[in-house]
Design a protein around this motif. Structure first.
Motif, PDB file in Angstrom:
ATOM      1  N   TYR A  57     -32.689 103.028  24.577  1.00 44.31           N
ATOM      2  CA  TYR A  57     -33.517 103.795  23.786  1.00 44.31           C
ATOM      3  C   TYR A  57     -33.751 105.409  23.404  1.00 44.31           C
ATOM      4  N   ASP A  58     -34.011 105.563  22.422  1.00 39.09           N
ATOM      5  CA  ASP A  58     -34.499 106.809  21.467  1.00 39.09           C
ATOM      6  C   ASP A  58     -34.875 107.907  22.308  1.00 39.09           C
ATOM      7  N   VAL A  59     -36.311 107.631  22.624  1.00 41.18           N
ATOM      8  CA  VAL A  59     -37.163 108.238  23.282  1.00 41.18           C
ATOM      9  C   VAL A  59     -37.788 107.964  24.682  1.00 41.18           C
ATOM     10  N   CYS A  60     -38.293 108.266  25.624  1.00 42.46           N
ATOM     11  CA  CYS A  60     -38.856 107.891  26.655  1.00 42.46           C
ATOM     12  C   CYS A  60     -39.803 108.536  26.702  1.00 42.46           C
ATOM     13  N   PHE A  61     -40.857 107.816  27.422  1.00 47.10           N
ATOM     14  CA  PHE A  61     -42.260 108.482  27.493  1.00 47.10           C
ATOM     15  C   PHE A  61     -42.349 108.438  29.330  1.00 47.10           C
ATOM     16  N   PHE A  62     -42.213 109.146  29.724  1.00 50.48           N
ATOM     17  CA  PHE A  62     -42.957 108.842  31.696  1.00 50.48           C
ATOM     18  C   PHE A  62     -43.768 109.188  31.658  1.00 50.48           C
ATOM     19  N   ASP A  63     -44.936 109.160  32.602  1.00 48.76           N
ATOM     20  CA  ASP A  63     -46.066 109.304  33.321  1.00 48.76           C
ATOM     21  C   ASP A  63     -45.270 109.943  34.601  1.00 48.76           C
ATOM     22  N   ILE A  64     -46.321 110.734  34.793  1.00 42.85           N
ATOM     23  CA  ILE A  64     -45.846 111.248  36.747  1.00 42.85           C
ATOM     24  C   ILE A  64     -45.766 111.027  37.309  1.00 42.85           C
ATOM     25  N   SER A  65     -47.388 110.334  37.400  1.00 48.91           N
ATOM     26  CA  SER A  65     -47.381 109.972  38.570  1.00 48.91           C
ATOM     27  C   SER A  65     -47.721 107.732  38.469  1.00 48.91           C
ATOM     28  N   MET A  85     -33.730 102.437   6.157  1.00 49.14           N
ATOM     29  CA  MET A  85     -34.899 102.459   7.262  1.00 49.14           C
ATOM     30  C   MET A  85     -33.923 102.762   8.878  1.00 49.14           C
ATOM     31  N   GLN A  86     -35.114 103.828   9.496  1.00 46.12           N
ATOM     32  CA  GLN A  86     -34.208 104.650  10.452  1.00 46.12           C
ATOM     33  C   GLN A  86     -35.324 103.571  11.700  1.00 46.12           C
ATOM     34  N   TYR A  87     -34.370 102.960  12.673  1.00 50.59           N
ATOM     35  CA  TYR A  87     -34.970 102.740  13.722  1.00 50.59           C
ATOM     36  C   TYR A  87     -34.710 102.983  14.824  1.00 50.59           C
ATOM     37  N   ILE A  88     -36.103 103.207  15.068  1.00 51.87           N
ATOM     38  CA  ILE A  88     -36.422 104.132  16.777  1.00 51.87           C
ATOM     39  C   ILE A  88     -36.753 103.338  17.814  1.00 51.87           C
ATOM     40  N   HIS A  89     -35.871 103.242  18.961  1.00 60.76           N
ATOM     41  CA  HIS A  89     -36.454 102.527  20.025  1.00 60.76           C
ATOM     42  C   HIS A  89     -37.270 103.361  21.563  1.00 60.76           C
ATOM     43  N   ILE A  90     -38.295 102.722  21.438  1.00 62.76           N
ATOM     44  CA  ILE A  90     -38.780 103.744  22.697  1.00 62.76           C
ATOM     45  C   ILE A  90     -39.069 103.026  23.939  1.00 62.76           C
ATOM     46  N   LEU A  91     -39.346 103.416  25.031  1.00 62.50           N
ATOM     47  CA  LEU A  91     -39.778 102.983  25.839  1.00 62.50           C
ATOM     48  C   LEU A  91     -41.358 103.999  26.497  1.00 62.50           C
ATOM     49  N   MET A  92     -42.312 103.289  26.420  1.00 64.35           N
ATOM     50  CA  MET A  92     -43.497 103.412  27.593  1.00 64.35           C
ATOM     51  C   MET A  92     -43.766 103.630  28.319  1.00 64.35           C
ATOM     52  N   VAL A  93     -43.797 104.442  29.476  1.00 64.59           N
ATOM     53  CA  VAL A  93     -44.116 104.427  30.835  1.00 64.59           C
ATOM     54  C   VAL A  93     -45.577 104.728  31.351  1.00 64.59           C
ATOM     55  N   ASP A  94     -46.247 104.095  31.829  1.00 65.04           N
ATOM     56  CA  ASP A  94     -47.769 104.697  32.447  1.00 65.04           C
ATOM     57  C   ASP A  94     -48.654 103.853  32.742  1.00 65.04           C
ATOM     58  N   ASP A  95     -49.215 103.819  34.171  1.00 62.47           N
ATOM     59  CA  ASP A  95     -49.755 103.048  35.122  1.00 62.47           C
ATOM     60  C   ASP A  95     -50.826 102.915  35.050  1.00 62.47           C
ATOM     61  N   HIS A  96     -51.843 103.100  33.039  1.00 67.98           N
ATOM     62  CA  HIS A  96     -52.535 102.981  32.312  1.00 67.98           C
ATOM     63  C   HIS A  96     -52.774 101.918  31.496  1.00 67.98           C
ATOM     64  N   PRO A  97     -52.988 100.911  30.802  1.00 67.26           N
ATOM     65  CA  PRO A  97     -52.312 100.166  29.537  1.00 67.26           C
ATOM     66  C   PRO A  97     -53.220 101.128  28.551  1.00 67.26           C
ATOM     67  N   ILE A  98     -54.291 101.009  29.041  1.00 70.07           N
ATOM     68  CA  ILE A  98     -55.133 101.937  28.065  1.00 70.07           C
ATOM     69  C   ILE A  98     -54.911 102.686  27.255  1.00 70.07           C
ATOM     70  N   ILE A  99     -54.178 103.565  27.938  1.00 69.49           N
ATOM     71  CA  ILE A  99     -53.219 104.805  27.944  1.00 69.49           C
ATOM     72  C   ILE A  99     -52.465 104.595  27.180  1.00 69.49           C
ATOM     73  N   ILE A 100     -51.421 103.846  27.437  1.00 70.70           N
ATOM     74  CA  ILE A 100     -49.341 103.336  26.267  1.00 70.70           C
ATOM     75  C   ILE A 100     -50.705 103.382  24.962  1.00 70.70           C
ATOM     76  N   GLU A 101     -51.743 102.191  24.771  1.00 74.94           N
ATOM     77  CA  GLU A 101     -52.309 101.763  24.690  1.00 74.94           C
ATOM     78  C   GLU A 101     -52.594 102.773  22.615  1.00 74.94           C
ATOM     79  N   GLY A 102     -53.164 103.950  23.192  1.00 73.39           N
ATOM     80  CA  GLY A 102     -53.555 104.474  22.887  1.00 73.39           C
ATOM     81  C   GLY A 102     -51.996 105.777  22.138  1.00 73.39           C
ATOM     82  N   TYR A 103     -50.980 105.650  22.580  1.00 73.48           N
ATOM     83  CA  TYR A 103     -50.077 106.346  22.438  1.00 73.48           C
ATOM     84  C   TYR A 103     -48.980 105.673  20.998  1.00 73.48           C
ATOM     85  N   GLN A 104     -48.853 104.050  21.418  1.00 68.63           N
ATOM     86  CA  GLN A 104     -49.076 103.340  20.256  1.00 68.63           C
ATOM     87  C   GLN A 104     -49.502 102.843  19.645  1.00 68.63           C
TER      88      GLN A 104
END
Length: 222
Positions: free
Chosen positions: A57-65, A1-20
């Motif tokens: 983290y293996d992958v970090c998603f960053f919104d710029i603003s 099993m491949q465990y992938i540790h991810i960080l998602m950063v965005d100031d709009h929770p609904i956008i993060i929910e969509g990504y997840q």
């Protein structure tokens, strides 16, 4: 099993929910995704500090603003990406932004060299899933707008380094030039020289700080 540790950063929770939801729905059978989320620079920085000491983290998603940190030292997702590069050099960095200005895109690529760069107006669920799996195996992955801009030569390319971005940010917060030395470890003459260079870069002809801020904002640097 491949465990992938991810960080998602965005100031709009609904956008993060969509990504997840997209990543969870399209993950491979042998993958387990562990996703942390943050809506502010401070929250993201705390998560990265903890992860760097425990399980990077293996992958970090960053919104710029993003809203700046309480101490004003972290002003955007671009700053967070640099912190990630420093604390977790093996983590894949993915930039997501609404900015589709060629100068800004070139600047981010120079400063961060991200493993993924996605313009939100380009983004669909299928492209996010494709980008994620591509970045894990064979980065980088750039969305169509980013690729188009990078393939074009920019004659009057604007490159704004970290100190200049901090000057722009402080000026935009109403900090007077004479007070900048309290925030930036440079002499007043060095700061004045940088301001002059910035006004040339952004084609500000009236010499006003307000005009510089407006031009920087138009091109996505604020």
């Amino acid at each position: 099993m491949q465990y992938i540790h991810i960080l998602m950063v965005d100031d709009h929770p609904i956008i993060i929910e969509g990504y997840q939801n997209t990543l969870m729905a399209t993950k491979k059978d042998n993958q387990t995704l562990v996703i942390d989320t943050a809506n502010t620079c401070d929250a993201a920085n705390l998560l990265m500090e903890k992860a760097a000491n425990e399980h990077p983290y293996d992958v970090c998603f960053f919104d710029i603003s993003l809203p700046p940190s309480a101490d004003g030292k972290i002003t955007s997702g671009e700053d967070l990406a640099k912190i990630s590069r420093n604390k977790m050099p093996n983590a894949k960095v993915v930039i997501l932004t609404m900015f589709n200005e060629s100068y800004r895109i070139h600047n981010i690529v120079k400063e961060i060299n991200p493993d993924g760069f996605l313009i939100k107006s380009d983004l669909t669920s299928s492209e996010l899933a494709e980008a994620f799996h591509h970045i894990l195996i064979d980065p980088p992955y750039y969305s169509s707008t980013v690729s188009t801009f990078l393939n074009k030569s920019v004659v009057n390319e604007i490159y704004v380094d970290e100190i200049n971005r901090k000057i722009l940010h402080l000026l935009s917060q109403g900090i007077k030039t004479r007070s900048l030395i309290e925030y930036i470890d440079l002499s007043m003459s060095a700061i004045e020289k940088r301001k002059k260079q910035l006004k040339i870069l952004f084609s500000v002809t009236d010499g006003k700080d307000e005009s510089l801020i407006n031009e920087a904002r138009k091109k996505g640097f604020l």
